[in-house]
Design a protein around this motif. Structure first.
Motif, PDB file in Angstrom:
ATOM      1  N   VAL A  37       0.972  -0.881  -0.168  1.00  0.00           N
ATOM      2  CA  VAL A  37       0.206  -0.270   0.148  1.00  0.00           C
ATOM      3  C   VAL A  37       1.141   1.120  -0.262  1.00  0.00           C
ATOM      4  N   ILE A  38       0.555   1.710  -0.859  1.00  0.00           N
ATOM      5  CA  ILE A  38       1.697   3.157  -0.845  1.00  0.00           C
ATOM      6  C   ILE A  38       0.788   4.306  -1.211  1.00  0.00           C
ATOM      7  N   THR A  39       1.072   5.331  -0.110  1.00  0.00           N
ATOM      8  CA  THR A  39       0.607   7.048   0.050  1.00  0.00           C
ATOM      9  C   THR A  39       1.067   7.503  -0.733  1.00  0.00           C
ATOM     10  N   TYR A  40       0.573   8.624  -1.857  1.00  0.00           N
ATOM     11  CA  TYR A  40       1.258   9.795  -2.389  1.00  0.00           C
ATOM     12  C   TYR A  40      -0.164  10.621  -2.867  1.00  0.00           C
ATOM     13  N   ILE A  41       1.064  11.784  -2.731  1.00  0.00           N
ATOM     14  CA  ILE A  41      -0.260  12.882  -2.685  1.00  0.00           C
ATOM     15  C   ILE A  41      -1.872  12.509  -1.963  1.00  0.00           C
ATOM     16  N   GLY A  42      -2.156  12.246  -0.391  1.00  0.00           N
ATOM     17  CA  GLY A  42      -2.995  12.118  -0.663  1.00  0.00           C
ATOM     18  C   GLY A  42      -3.525  10.992  -0.578  1.00  0.00           C
ATOM     19  N   ASN A  43      -3.349  10.132  -1.753  1.00  0.00           N
ATOM     20  CA  ASN A  43      -4.159   9.142  -1.826  1.00  0.00           C
ATOM     21  C   ASN A  43      -3.379   7.369  -1.472  1.00  0.00           C
ATOM     22  N   ASP A  44      -4.072   6.695  -1.313  1.00  0.00           N
ATOM     23  CA  ASP A  44      -3.427   4.846  -1.066  1.00  0.00           C
ATOM     24  C   ASP A  44      -3.394   4.179  -2.303  1.00  0.00           C
ATOM     25  N   TYR A  45      -2.577   4.034  -3.035  1.00  0.00           N
ATOM     26  CA  TYR A  45      -2.556   3.036  -3.952  1.00  0.00           C
ATOM     27  C   TYR A  45      -1.914   1.361  -3.540  1.00  0.00           C
ATOM     28  N   LEU A  46      -2.666   0.862  -3.911  1.00  0.00           N
ATOM     29  CA  LEU A  46      -2.722  -1.018  -4.118  1.00  0.00           C
ATOM     30  C   LEU A  46      -1.886  -1.083  -5.333  1.00  0.00           C
ATOM     31  N   LEU A  47      -0.483  -2.378  -4.739  1.00  0.00           N
ATOM     32  CA  LEU A  47       0.014  -3.043  -5.156  1.00  0.00           C
ATOM     33  C   LEU A  47      -0.281  -3.962  -5.828  1.00  0.00           C
ATOM     34  N   PRO A  48      -0.986  -4.845  -6.015  1.00  0.00           N
ATOM     35  CA  PRO A  48      -0.782  -6.496  -5.412  1.00  0.00           C
ATOM     36  C   PRO A  48       0.956  -6.937  -5.884  1.00  0.00           C
TER      37      PRO A  48
ATOM     38  N   ASP B  53      -1.336  -1.262 -10.672  1.00  0.00           N
ATOM     39  CA  ASP B  53       0.269  -2.417 -11.534  1.00  0.00           C
ATOM     40  C   ASP B  53       1.471  -1.902 -11.022  1.00  0.00           C
ATOM     41  N   TRP B  54       2.492  -2.573 -12.040  1.00  0.00           N
ATOM     42  CA  TRP B  54       3.636  -1.659 -11.883  1.00  0.00           C
ATOM     43  C   TRP B  54       4.293  -0.863 -12.521  1.00  0.00           C
TER      44      TRP B  54
ATOM     45  N   ASN C  22      14.094  -5.586  -9.554  1.00  0.00           N
ATOM     46  CA  ASN C  22      13.295  -5.667 -11.287  1.00  0.00           C
ATOM     47  C   ASN C  22      12.568  -5.287 -11.726  1.00  0.00           C
ATOM     48  N   HIS C  23      11.646  -3.435 -10.114  1.00  0.00           N
ATOM     49  CA  HIS C  23      10.975  -2.914 -11.504  1.00  0.00           C
ATOM     50  C   HIS C  23      11.967  -1.607 -10.837  1.00  0.00           C
ATOM     51  N   LYS C  24      13.015  -1.212 -10.459  1.00  0.00           N
ATOM     52  CA  LYS C  24      14.163  -0.302 -10.253  1.00  0.00           C
ATOM     53  C   LYS C  24      13.611   0.741 -11.531  1.00  0.00           C
ATOM     54  N   ILE C  25      13.552   2.244 -10.931  1.00  0.00           N
ATOM     55  CA  ILE C  25      13.369   3.017 -11.679  1.00  0.00           C
ATOM     56  C   ILE C  25      14.318   3.678 -12.604  1.00  0.00           C
TER      57      ILE C  25
END
Length: 262
Positions: free
Chosen positions: A95-106, A197-198, A256-259
C-alpha cells in the motif's frame, strides 16, 4: 499428513490470537554509498490471518488518521514498506501513499521457498534456514516453528513458522525480529485504496520525480518557500536538488522494478 496438521495448528492459533512482531530493518538506498545504512523499527501486526507490516511511525500516523482524519506519510513510492497480507487467501499487496491517495499494488511474484536442514539458535528461538528469490534478489531466511505463524516481515510468508531473520545476498536489506507482543489490535486506515499495477507504480514514481514539491497542483498560485531563518529559497534549485537525491536512491528492494528516472 504431518504438514497438514501443522498448518491446521498454525491457522487455529493465528485466528484465535493477536500478536505484534517488532523488527529492526536495515537497508541501503544508494549503491555508491555502501556504508550509508538506514535503520527503521517496523511492526508486523497479525490478527485473524490478516497482517500488516509497516514502520512504527506509520502505525502511529495511521492511528491519528483514524481518530482525527489526518496523518503524515512518507512521500515517494520506492521506500514505503507498508504491506498487507491475507494469509488465508494468499493475497499480498503493498500500500503506497502518494499525495493524499492510497494505492494498492498486488504482489503476484511466487515465493518458491527452498527449506534447508541447517539450524541455529537466534535469540531464544531455534531457527531453520530457507532460501528464496524475490524482487531480483536472493534471500536467506531463518524461521522458527516455536512461533507457529506462517508469516514474516515485508511480503515474506508461507514458511512453516515465523520468519525471525531474513537478508538478501548483497547485504542491502535485512529484517530481524527484536520483540514479540501479544494482544495488540490490528487496524487499517488505508482500506480504501486505488488498485494499480507495476506500470502505474512507475508512473507515480516518475510523477514524484518530476514534481517533488507537488507544485503542478498549485498552478495559478504564487508559491514561495523560506528556510529556517526566513530567507527565500529558489524553488527550481530545490527541485533539481531533490531530483538528484531521488535518482541517487538507486537500490530499491524490488530490483526487477528499478526505475530509471529521466
Amino acid at each position: 499428513m504431518k504438514y497438514a496438521l501443522f498448518f491446521l495448528i498454525i491457522s487455529t492459533l493465528s485466528f484465535s490470537q493477536k500478536f505484534s512482531f517488532i523488527y529492526e530493518t536495515k537497508y541501503k538506498m544508494n549503491t555508491e554509498k555502501p556504508n550509508d545504512i538506514n535503520s527503521d523499527i517496523m511492526i508486523l501486526d497479525l490478527e485473524d490471518n490478516i497482517s500488516i507490516f509497516r514502520e512504527i511511525e506509520d502505525k502511529k500516523t495511521d492511528s491519528i488518521k483514524i481518530n482525527q482524519g489526518n496523518g503524515l506519510f512518507k512521500m515517494g513510492v520506492e521506500y514505503q514498506f507498508y504491506v498487507r497480507k491475507d494469509l488465508t487467501q494468499n493475497k499480498i499487496a503493498k500500500v503506497i501513499t502518494y499525495i493524499g491517495n492510497d494505492y494498492l499494488l498486488p504482489i503476484d511474484e511466487n515465493l518458491d521457498w527452498k527449506i534447508l536442514s541447517e539450524q541455529k539458535i537466534i535469540g531464544k528461538y531455534r531457527a531453520q534456514k530457507a532460501e528464496v528469490s524475490y524482487g531480483g534478489r536472493n534471500w536467506i531466511a531463518w524461521f522458527t516453528t516455536e512461533l507457529p505463524f506462517s508469516d514474516g516481515p515485508y511480503i515474506f510468508h508461507s514458511l512453516p513458522g515465523l520468519i525471525i531473520s531474513i537478508e538478501d545476498s548483497n547485504n542491502d536489506y535485512s529484517f530481524n525480529l527484536i520483540q514479540v507482543k501479544k494482544g495488540i489490535n490490528l487496524f487499517d486506515a488505508r482500506s480504501k485504496s486505488i488498485k494499480i499495477d507495476w506500470k502505474k507504480y512507475e508512473t507515480l514514481a516518475q510523477s514524484y520525480y518530476n514534481d517533488p514539491y507537488n507544485l503542478n497542483s498549485k498552478m495559478g498560485m504564487r508559491v514561495t518557500m523560506t528556510d529556517a531563518n526566513g530567507n527565500k529559497m529558489d524553488i527550481s534549485e530545490m527541485t533539481k536538488e531533490s531530483q538528484k537525491n531521488i535518482a541517487g536512491k538507486d537500490n530499491p528492494l524490488e530490483l526487477n522494478h528499478k526505475i530509471n528516472y529521466k
